[in-house]
Every structure is written in structure tokens, then in C-alpha cells.
Write an enzyme that holds these catalytic residues in place. Sequence first.
Site, PDB file in Angstrom:
ATOM      1  N   ALA A 285       0.828  -1.205   0.000  1.00 53.39           N
ATOM      2  CA  ALA A 285       0.000   0.000   0.000  1.00 53.39           C
ATOM      3  C   ALA A 285       0.862   1.255   0.000  1.00 53.39           C
ATOM      4  CB  ALA A 285      -0.909   0.002   1.228  1.00 53.39           C
ATOM      5  N   HIS A 286       0.218   2.358  -0.301  1.00 54.18           N
ATOM      6  CA  HIS A 286       0.868   3.669  -0.257  1.00 54.18           C
ATOM      7  C   HIS A 286       1.284   3.983   1.182  1.00 54.18           C
ATOM      8  CE1 HIS A 286      -1.360   3.942  -4.038  1.00 54.18           C
ATOM      9  NE2 HIS A 286      -0.503   4.882  -4.386  1.00 54.18           N
ATOM     10  N   GLY A 287       2.481   4.537   1.311  1.00 59.60           N
ATOM     11  CA  GLY A 287       2.974   4.913   2.632  1.00 59.60           C
ATOM     12  C   GLY A 287       3.165   3.687   3.511  1.00 59.60           C
TER      13      GLY A 287
END
Length: 140
Positions: free
Chosen positions: A8-10
Amino acid sequence: MANVILVAHGRLAVEMKHSLEMIFGTADRFYPVAFDQQDGLESLEEKLSNVLNQTTGETLILADLFCGTPYNASCSLAMKEPKKNIQVLSGMSLPLVLEIASLIETLPINEIVCIVKKMAEETVQSFSGKIEEEEEEEDF
């Protein structure tokens, strides 16, 4: 045995695993991969490949957003590794991760994917929608 890669993002994937373990206990077969701001499609795919190479058995990759970079990198890796049984899903959420954790030891990945896709419709609920449903039930 099956593995689950959360991507996932971050730091969402890392924190998702932490949340899973708060509720479910140790989740050794879950591997979080962060998509950092300096990463691109190729570097993220390399991170995913490194995790995949450390595991054996079939793998479910759960990404946060459909057609986002984590999802696209996961699909690219799955296409490059056709001999490995890799399934890719988008729409990561804690209810879905918990459901996968409860099934991962007993079912093959393809069955888990079917169950989770059906379950996904039920995980998004509206408070006002529930009140309206209850009021309709009381009218009978």
C-alpha cells in the site's frame, strides 16, 4: 502454505499488519510492503519480488487501490511469475485482512479470493442506512 503480501501507499501495509496482530495474534505469513514516496513502479516491484523470493507456496497480494502503483506492480510481478500461484486483490481493509487471516491456514488462495470478494460488499456500511433498515423492520 499460503502467504499474504500486503502492499500500500505509505506505511498503510505495515500498520495494517500491526492492527491484524493486535486483534488476531501473530501473523507470520503476512508480509507488509511499503510504497514510499521515492519509490516508482519498478522499485516497488523489486520490493515485492524480494518478499516473494523469501517465501514458498501460493501467494495472495492485497493492494490498497485498484490500478494504483502498488496494485499495478503486483499485477506486473504476477504476470512475470506465471509458474507461481499469485493472486492479486485490491481494496485492502482491516475486515478483509482479518477474514483472510482466519482462512489462510485452511483454504487455497483461489477459494479465499472468492470468499473475500463476496464479503467486501458487506464491509462498507452506513450508519444512517442501518437506522433506515431498522425503522423499516419495525414497521412490519
